[in-house]
Design an enzyme around this catalytic site. Structure first.
Site, PDB file in Angstrom:
ATOM      1  N   ARG A   1       1.001  -1.127   0.221  1.00 46.09           N
ATOM      2  CA  ARG A   1       0.273   0.209   0.198  1.00 46.09           C
ATOM      3  C   ARG A   1       0.507   1.325   0.403  1.00 46.09           C
ATOM      4  NH1 ARG A   1      -1.851   1.779   4.729  1.00 46.09           N
ATOM      5  NH2 ARG A   1      -2.417   0.142   5.619  1.00 46.09           N
TER       6      ARG A   1
ATOM      7  N   TYR B   1     -17.450  15.924 -15.976  1.00 46.63           N
ATOM      8  CA  TYR B   1     -17.336  14.116 -15.400  1.00 46.63           C
ATOM      9  C   TYR B   1     -18.580  14.044 -13.983  1.00 46.63           C
ATOM     10  CZ  TYR B   1     -16.446   9.248 -15.200  1.00 46.63           C
ATOM     11  OH  TYR B   1     -16.504   7.694 -15.321  1.00 46.63           O
TER      12      TYR B   1
ATOM     13  N   ASP C   1      -8.635  18.092 -15.203  1.00 49.30           N
ATOM     14  CA  ASP C   1      -8.878  17.072 -15.375  1.00 49.30           C
ATOM     15  C   ASP C   1      -8.597  16.597 -17.133  1.00 49.30           C
ATOM     16  OD1 ASP C   1     -10.181  14.823 -16.488  1.00 49.30           O
ATOM     17  OD2 ASP C   1     -11.772  14.741 -14.756  1.00 49.30           O
TER      18      ASP C   1
ATOM     19  N   LYS D   1      -8.670   5.515 -19.089  1.00 54.74           N
ATOM     20  CA  LYS D   1      -9.535   5.873 -20.815  1.00 54.74           C
ATOM     21  C   LYS D   1      -8.230   5.735 -21.326  1.00 54.74           C
ATOM     22  CE  LYS D   1     -13.049   6.111 -17.658  1.00 54.74           C
ATOM     23  NZ  LYS D   1     -13.525   8.209 -17.488  1.00 54.74           N
TER      24      LYS D   1
HETATM   25  C1  LIG Z   1     -13.879   8.205 -16.560  1.00 49.06           C
HETATM   26  C2  LIG Z   1     -13.436   9.207 -15.571  1.00 49.06           C
HETATM   27  C3  LIG Z   1     -13.250   9.980 -14.486  1.00 49.06           C
HETATM   28  C4  LIG Z   1     -13.065   9.093 -13.298  1.00 49.06           C
HETATM   29  O1  LIG Z   1     -12.283   7.942 -13.186  1.00 49.06           O
HETATM   30  P1  LIG Z   1     -12.815   6.083 -13.171  1.00 49.06           P
HETATM   31  O2  LIG Z   1     -11.396   6.168 -12.976  1.00 49.06           O
HETATM   32  O3  LIG Z   1     -13.974   5.944 -14.266  1.00 49.06           O
HETATM   33  O4  LIG Z   1     -12.436   6.057 -11.315  1.00 49.06           O
HETATM   34  C5  LIG Z   1     -13.341  11.036 -14.311  1.00 49.06           C
HETATM   35  N1  LIG Z   1     -12.674  12.646 -15.607  1.00 49.06           N
HETATM   36  C6  LIG Z   1     -13.082  11.675 -16.851  1.00 49.06           C
HETATM   37  C7  LIG Z   1     -13.176  13.099 -17.239  1.00 49.06           C
HETATM   38  C8  LIG Z   1     -13.219  10.703 -17.060  1.00 49.06           C
HETATM   39  O5  LIG Z   1     -13.321  10.376 -17.880  1.00 49.06           O
END
Ligand SMILES: *Cc1c(COP(=O)(O)O)cnc(C)c1O
Length: 374
Positions: free
Chosen positions: A47, A99, A171, A196
């Protein structure tokens, strides 16, 4: 070193014990303690740190031109760690079409915990200025935004935040560091859902915070990573790092395909609107072309006739898969309003499209047959 080279080499040395060219996956949860009681090799318990996570963090820091990176079990776990550096009473300004999971985290988790949240249209920097309070500690940017692909001027908004004594976090999941480097535009930190584009193959969940040098909350985020416990698993780190090696090439192809899909959709009579920042008709086009290298692989399309018409088109696709998520090799289509439920701000006729790496002719043919060939 150029981006493509860093993606393949940063944080990824030849394994010193075996000479393995590709890093081994360290599944161990615990590490041997030295006779003197120390941990000279740097690891004690999974961890707190594990070699596959270190490699991914070093690579991500290099790709965003950051000083350090902390990887988490998901994008939302990474966002949560950033929000947990705040204290009850602090105020956050966030975009009106962030998001959906980030909005829910702010409004349904952080707000009950005592964080005040203002939601504004970040395509207008004046709206950010108007929302500032003496207690504003964080301005959260998402550009392009989800699912309307609105563009926020990162340089202008980070300057507004800095002048107000607030942090600015971007983000960067949709643009990826291939197309956009928020730290160079003045942001303090970058969030990634590595789930992603960075992973890129829809097979691993992860998130990361990449920070500029000397950003005060960085130390607290590192502490929260280990003591909050929402850490990334070694195999997921390995998969994401493996995905990153081809990131630049994939994003270029995603962009080329999305540009062709957008051009085809714009011409179809059933299409009311295409949201894609590289289209000259997009309201944020000029800023997007200044702060991004290209439009990226995501777009949204609004179908005449509202939710029923959009759902009917989504029901007829054959090559695209009806599924949530984005940034993988495969093309996905999603009716966002029905996923987001009653609290949604998304137009009912909107379909969000993650344009994949299949041949663009096949993708366009599928969308045209789903829309009904003229
Ligand atoms: C998918 C996504 C998230 C969250 O990510 P997870 O891995 O699903 O928790 C945050 N911001 C954006 C723009 C995303 O596309």
């Amino acid at each position: 070193m150029q981006f493509e080279t860093r993606a393949i080499h940063a944080g990824q040395p030849i394994d010193p014990t075996t000479g393995a060219v590709i890093p081994p996956i360290h599944l161990t949860t615990t590490f041997e303690r030295d006779a003197d009681g120390g941990y000279a090799r740097g690891y004690s318990y999974i961890r707190a740190g594990t070699p596959n996570r270190t490699m991914l963090e070093q690579c991500l820091a290099a790709l965003e031109d950051g000083a350090d990176a902390m990887c988490f079990a998901s994008g939302l776990a990474a966002a949560h760690a950033i929000f947990q550096t705040l204290a009850p009473g602090d105020h956050v300004i966030a975009p009106d079409d962030a998001y959906f999971g980030v909005s829910r985290l702010l409004l349904d988790v952080m707000h009950p915990w005592g964080i005040a949240v203002s939601v504004v249209d970040m395509s207008d920097p004046a709206a950010v200025t108007a929302a500032l309070r003496p207690s504003t500690r964080l301005v959260w940017i998402e550009s392009p935004s989800n699912p309307l692909l609105k563009i926020a001027d990162i340089a202008a908004i980070s300057a507004i935040a800095r002048a107000a004594g607030a942090w600015c976090v971007v983000d960067n999941t949709w643009a990826t560091p291939v197309l956009q480097r928020p730290l160079a535009l003045g942001a303090d930190a970058v969030l990634h859902a590595t789930t992603k584009y960075l992973g890129g193959h829809s097979d691993a969940l992860g998130g990361a915070v990449v920070v500029r040098a000397d950003w005060p909350p960085a130390e607290r985020i590192r502490f929260l990573q280990s003591h909050g416990g929402a850490v990334a698993a070694p195999f997921d780190c390995w998969l994401i790092l493996r995905g990153i090696q081809t990131l630049a090439y994939r994003v270029r192809a995603h962009t080329e395909h999305a540009t062709r899909v957008a051009d085809a959709l714009v011409r179809h009579p059933r299409v009311a609107r295409v949201h894609y920042p590289a289209l000259p008709t997009h309201p944020g086009h000029a800023i997007a072309m200044r702060q991004m290298r290209a439009g990226g692989g995501m777009l949204s399309v609004e179908i005449h006739g509202g939710a029923a018409a959009a759902l009917e088109v989504a029901a007829r696709v054959q090559l695209f898969t009806r599924a949530t998520s984005l940034g993988g090799i495969e093309s996905l289509i999603e009716h966002r309003a029905s996923v987001e439920g009653p609290a949604t701000r998304t137009p009912p006729g909107l379909l969000r499209v993650s344009v994949g790496l299949e041949h663009p002719d096949d993708l366009i043919a599928d969308l045209m047959q789903a829309l009904g060939d003229e």
